[in-house]
Scaffold this active site. Sequence first.
Site, PDB file in Angstrom:
ATOM      1  N   ASP A 106      30.574  47.593  41.479  1.00 54.88           N
ATOM      2  CA  ASP A 106      31.575  48.483  42.116  1.00 54.88           C
ATOM      3  C   ASP A 106      32.605  48.990  41.118  1.00 54.88           C
ATOM      4  O   ASP A 106      33.657  49.502  41.511  1.00 54.88           O
ATOM      5  CB  ASP A 106      32.280  47.727  43.262  1.00 54.88           C
ATOM      6  N   TYR A 165      29.897  42.447  33.611  1.00 56.55           N
ATOM      7  CA  TYR A 165      30.095  43.893  33.515  1.00 56.55           C
ATOM      8  C   TYR A 165      29.027  44.366  32.540  1.00 56.55           C
ATOM      9  O   TYR A 165      28.960  43.872  31.407  1.00 56.55           O
ATOM     10  CB  TYR A 165      31.482  44.219  32.941  1.00 56.55           C
ATOM     11  N   HIS A 220      36.175  44.444  45.400  1.00 52.95           N
ATOM     12  CA  HIS A 220      36.852  44.067  44.142  1.00 52.95           C
ATOM     13  C   HIS A 220      38.309  43.682  44.392  1.00 52.95           C
ATOM     14  O   HIS A 220      39.184  43.948  43.574  1.00 52.95           O
ATOM     15  CB  HIS A 220      36.787  45.258  43.173  1.00 52.95           C
TER      16      HIS A 220
HETATM   17  C1  FNS Z   1      42.617  39.498  41.392  1.00 53.59           C
HETATM   18  C2  FNS Z   1      41.611  39.988  40.392  1.00 53.59           C
HETATM   19  C3  FNS Z   1      40.333  40.325  40.821  1.00 53.59           C
HETATM   20  C4  FNS Z   1      39.370  40.762  39.907  1.00 53.59           C
HETATM   21  C5  FNS Z   1      39.723  40.879  38.532  1.00 53.59           C
HETATM   22  C6  FNS Z   1      41.004  40.539  38.080  1.00 53.59           C
HETATM   23  C7  FNS Z   1      41.946  40.093  39.022  1.00 53.59           C
HETATM   24  C8  FNS Z   1      43.322  39.726  38.538  1.00 53.59           C
HETATM   25  N1  FNS Z   1      38.787  41.409  37.652  1.00 53.59           N
HETATM   26  S1  FNS Z   1      39.246  42.841  36.933  1.00 53.59           S
HETATM   27  O1  FNS Z   1      40.395  42.600  36.127  1.00 53.59           O
HETATM   28  O2  FNS Z   1      38.137  43.407  36.209  1.00 53.59           O
HETATM   29  O3  FNS Z   1      39.539  43.720  38.107  1.00 53.59           O
HETATM   30  C9  FNS Z   1      37.469  41.239  37.963  1.00 53.59           C
HETATM   31  C10 FNS Z   1      36.437  41.208  36.966  1.00 53.59           C
HETATM   32  O4  FNS Z   1      36.697  41.081  35.757  1.00 53.59           O
HETATM   33  N2  FNS Z   1      35.137  41.278  37.402  1.00 53.59           N
HETATM   34  C11 FNS Z   1      34.799  41.322  38.746  1.00 53.59           C
HETATM   35  O5  FNS Z   1      33.613  41.390  39.096  1.00 53.59           O
HETATM   36  N3  FNS Z   1      35.770  41.272  39.715  1.00 53.59           N
HETATM   37  C12 FNS Z   1      37.069  41.200  39.341  1.00 53.59           C
HETATM   38  N4  FNS Z   1      38.049  41.024  40.289  1.00 53.59           N
HETATM   39  C13 FNS Z   1      37.666  41.018  41.739  1.00 53.59           C
HETATM   40  C14 FNS Z   1      37.365  39.573  42.219  1.00 53.59           C
HETATM   41  O6  FNS Z   1      36.136  39.107  41.684  1.00 53.59           O
HETATM   42  C15 FNS Z   1      37.256  39.522  43.735  1.00 53.59           C
HETATM   43  O7  FNS Z   1      36.376  40.535  44.175  1.00 53.59           O
HETATM   44  C16 FNS Z   1      38.619  39.675  44.420  1.00 53.59           C
HETATM   45  O8  FNS Z   1      39.610  39.019  43.666  1.00 53.59           O
HETATM   46  C17 FNS Z   1      38.593  39.045  45.806  1.00 53.59           C
HETATM   47  O9  FNS Z   1      39.786  39.287  46.462  1.00 53.59           O
HETATM   48  P1  FNS Z   1      40.986  38.227  46.528  1.00 53.59           P
HETATM   49  O10 FNS Z   1      41.669  38.294  45.195  1.00 53.59           O
HETATM   50  O11 FNS Z   1      41.832  38.752  47.641  1.00 53.59           O
HETATM   51  O12 FNS Z   1      40.421  36.873  46.819  1.00 53.59           O
END
Ligand code: FNS
Length: 508
Positions: free
Chosen positions: A280, A252, A371
Amino acid sequence: MVNSLLSSDEIAKHNNATSCWVIIHGKAYDVTEFLPEHPGGSKIILKYAGKDATESVLTIGFAPNFSQEFEPIHPPDTLDKYLDRSKHMGEVDMSTVVVEAKTVDPSESERQEYIKNKPSLEQCYNLLDFEAVAKRVMKRTAWAYYSSGADDEITLRENHAAFHRIWFRPKILVNVENIDMSTTMLGTKVSIPFYVTATALGKLGHHEGEVVLTKAAAKHSVVQMIPTLASCSFDEIVDAKEDTQVQWLQLYVNKNRAITKSIVKHAERRGCKALFITVDAPQLGRREKDMRTKFDDSGASVQSASEKPVDRSQGAARAISSFIDPSLSWKDIPWFRSITNMKIVLKGVQRVEDVIKACEIGVDGVVLSNHGGRQLDTAPSGIEILAATMPILKAKGLDKKLEIFIDGGIRRASDIVKAICLGAKGVGIGRPFLYAMSAYGLPGVDRAMQLLKDEMEMNMRLIGAPSIADLDDSMVDTRAVALHSTPIEDALSAKTYDPLVAPAFKSK
Ligand SMILES: Cc1cc2c(cc1C)[n+](S(=O)(=O)[O-])c1c(=O)[nH]c(=O)nc-1n2C[C@H](O)[C@H](O)[C@H](O)COP(=O)(O)O
């Protein structure tokens, strides 16, 4: 001269905004001057002013008596890294510290009962089984954070549903005695074309956090993407890897580019092979399940550094992400090329025009992703964008210019096969490994990865493809992929696997 231990009475004198000490892991810290700078706002710290902020009597599914306060959100070296030594007040005589009994959530006893009688690991036959168990094993706040999608969660469901609108066109009478599912991703040889994608706050699900995923990835020769917002420190995660294991860094971008530069340089020094810039999330989406559970936590009120109250209902997500730079744009991308030799990938690309721009600007790859449905609701699934993108790239002769990955909703190896047939180099998987970790720890993630390998071998044999190179777009029918329907709820995971319905998942 050995400093004498501090008593809890001494600490308790510093219990307000003008003098605020907290205890973390048996040490006292003067955080008075840090209060206005805390991304989570000063209120959450003042809740523990003069007290012990590390422990709570609540437990999570896997490790009883594990703290649910400081640790899930902060890597252990946080205070040593960010608080001046003069504010480290010394060791505390923990025998003088009274642990306050917390009010336990009424559903807590039912959860504890289920944890004791949860299905055996062998009863998990696919990734959705882990989701069903995790849903009942995890603390509500942790489940809400992992499972939530943005707004009406239409994209969250669409990510899974889109794969069901793509049908196979299997070949017959192909010699499929030997199946080789290995491939390369960004120059790294992997045993199967999936990687562990970046997901924040691993310690909400397991007391060891992201290092559990590191160990499982090593065992299965798959790549792990290290999240910026990990619970474990970056160095803890890298130290946990095996010598030949490959890791990538998910970034990030911070408004303070000097901080970003030092993070990127450090990751490269520690051996990361690629930098995945998340594009995104100029602001984190509204994840209402997460907001609801955070909302009833008195300490969760979130203040911005300027003490200007922000919408507290953004929960922890907003609190830990206020540093993200919403002004990031295409003109910034060449700067990253100037500060690192790691491969550069844009994570969260959602339309073919931006894939073409990524080719022109010269990055090494893109992840077609929304995401995990946690950002813009009714954004299309990665697999649908892929199906639309590849024919256009081929027509322009750009399909070999960069490597294309997708993530979101991948729950079966057949989903992986569809993505590879349509031109993806590999896929990222998030929640399934979080759920497997939260429900069963390292053995759970290990089994989840092995199940995917078993499914992948079967799928490649039945579609008539002995190797990854034999998978092509003639083996899939994508005519229906753009015909959206928005099921009110995802029947597959909500009904078939619902522990309340599926007998196998009723606690004994
Ligand atoms: C489930 C989950 C996803 C997060 C995630 C945290 C969780 C619990 N977090 S978030 O807190 O900021 O949203 C990140 C993150 O730190 N950075 C990121 O690039 N994607 C984040 N993602 C998105 C992740 O990298 C994938 O794009 C997404 O999880 C793929 O979908 P599935 O979970 O269905 O496999």
